[in-house]
Design a protein around this motif. Sequence first.
Motif, mmCIF file in Angstrom:
data_model
loop_
_atom_site.group_PDB
_atom_site.id
_atom_site.type_symbol
_atom_site.label_atom_id
_atom_site.label_comp_id
_atom_site.label_asym_id
_atom_site.label_seq_id
_atom_site.Cartn_x
_atom_site.Cartn_y
_atom_site.Cartn_z
ATOM 1 N N VAL A 87 43.729 -103.138 76.408
ATOM 2 C CA VAL A 87 44.666 -103.830 75.396
ATOM 3 C C VAL A 87 45.777 -102.973 75.390
ATOM 4 O O VAL A 87 45.855 -101.731 74.809
ATOM 5 C CB VAL A 87 43.923 -103.896 73.860
ATOM 6 C CG1 VAL A 87 45.044 -104.723 72.935
ATOM 7 C CG2 VAL A 87 42.792 -104.993 74.157
ATOM 8 N N HIS A 88 47.143 -103.872 75.409
ATOM 9 C CA HIS A 88 48.358 -102.990 75.276
ATOM 10 C C HIS A 88 48.952 -103.350 73.815
ATOM 11 O O HIS A 88 48.772 -104.410 73.359
ATOM 12 C CB HIS A 88 49.254 -103.537 76.341
ATOM 13 C CG HIS A 88 48.825 -103.168 77.684
ATOM 14 N ND1 HIS A 88 49.296 -101.836 78.102
ATOM 15 C CD2 HIS A 88 48.038 -103.716 78.627
ATOM 16 C CE1 HIS A 88 48.558 -101.877 79.413
ATOM 17 N NE2 HIS A 88 47.816 -102.752 79.717
ATOM 18 N N LYS A 89 49.428 -102.233 73.216
ATOM 19 C CA LYS A 89 49.970 -102.522 71.820
ATOM 20 C C LYS A 89 51.306 -101.609 71.627
ATOM 21 O O LYS A 89 51.750 -100.810 72.621
ATOM 22 C CB LYS A 89 49.111 -101.802 70.790
ATOM 23 C CG LYS A 89 48.768 -100.270 70.909
ATOM 24 C CD LYS A 89 48.064 -99.881 69.722
ATOM 25 C CE LYS A 89 47.838 -98.540 69.639
ATOM 26 N NZ LYS A 89 48.988 -97.561 69.482
ATOM 27 N N THR A 90 52.013 -102.046 70.580
ATOM 28 C CA THR A 90 53.505 -101.455 70.668
ATOM 29 C C THR A 90 53.581 -100.840 69.263
ATOM 30 O O THR A 90 54.410 -100.536 68.615
ATOM 31 C CB THR A 90 54.709 -102.437 70.805
ATOM 32 O OG1 THR A 90 54.284 -103.572 69.910
ATOM 33 C CG2 THR A 90 54.579 -102.743 72.170
ATOM 34 N N ALA A 91 52.409 -100.887 68.430
ATOM 35 C CA ALA A 91 52.446 -100.512 66.885
ATOM 36 C C ALA A 91 51.303 -99.702 66.530
ATOM 37 O O ALA A 91 50.176 -99.662 67.523
ATOM 38 C CB ALA A 91 52.435 -101.707 66.006
ATOM 39 N N CYS A 92 51.146 -98.987 65.438
ATOM 40 C CA CYS A 92 49.930 -98.135 65.163
ATOM 41 C C CYS A 92 48.659 -98.906 64.963
ATOM 42 O O CYS A 92 47.667 -98.542 65.539
ATOM 43 C CB CYS A 92 50.191 -97.378 63.957
ATOM 44 S SG CYS A 92 51.490 -95.982 63.824
#
Length: 192
Positions: A87-92
Amino acid sequence: MTDVLLIIDVQTAILDGSAAPDRMPAVKQYFDEMVARLAVLKATAAKHSVPTVLVQNDGPPDHRLEVGSKGWDIVPSLQPSDRDIVVHKTACDSFHETDLLARLTQCGATRLIVGGCMTQYCVDTTVRRAVTLGFDVMLLADGHCTGDAGGLRQDQIIAHHNATLADVDTSDNVIKLCTTQNIKFGNPLSVN
C-alpha cells in the motif's frame, strides 16, 4: 479472528538524518535489529498463511523517500513477495487516501499486528486510526522505531509510545502491546 501483519515504512532511507552524527550508529543498530525481528515475523506469518501488508511512504521530489529513489525502497529483508500486499501512502496515516482499509476488508482482517517506522508519526497515527475503524491492534513493542527527535533519544520515544499506546481503546476495539518473539500465529492469534 483474522489477523494481518502490517509493516509500515521500513524503507532504506527512513532514518537518514534522524539523529546527530554521534548517535546515528546506535539509532541504525536498533533499526537493523528491529528489521531482523520483523523479517522473522513476516516469514512466520507466511508459513501460517497470515497476510502481510507492507506500507510504503511515497515521498515528493528531493525527499529522502522520493518515489523511485534508492531511499524509497523497502529494505531488502522485507521485500514483498507475490503474496504480500503493498500500500502506498503520502501521509502519516496509512489509511488516509489509500486502499489500506479496502485491502484489509478483502482479507477479512479483524486484528492487525503492527510494526515499522516512524514511531511517533506513522505508527502512532495508524494504530490509533485502526482502532477507530474497528480493528483490534497488537503493537509490536520491539517492532517499531524512529530516530532521535525533540530532545529525546530513540529509545525514550519508543518507550513513551509503548506506554501511551498500550490499552488505547474505543468501546469495541483496543491496542495491546506484545514483543515480536511472543507472537504465535494461529487461530486465534495467541500471545505467550
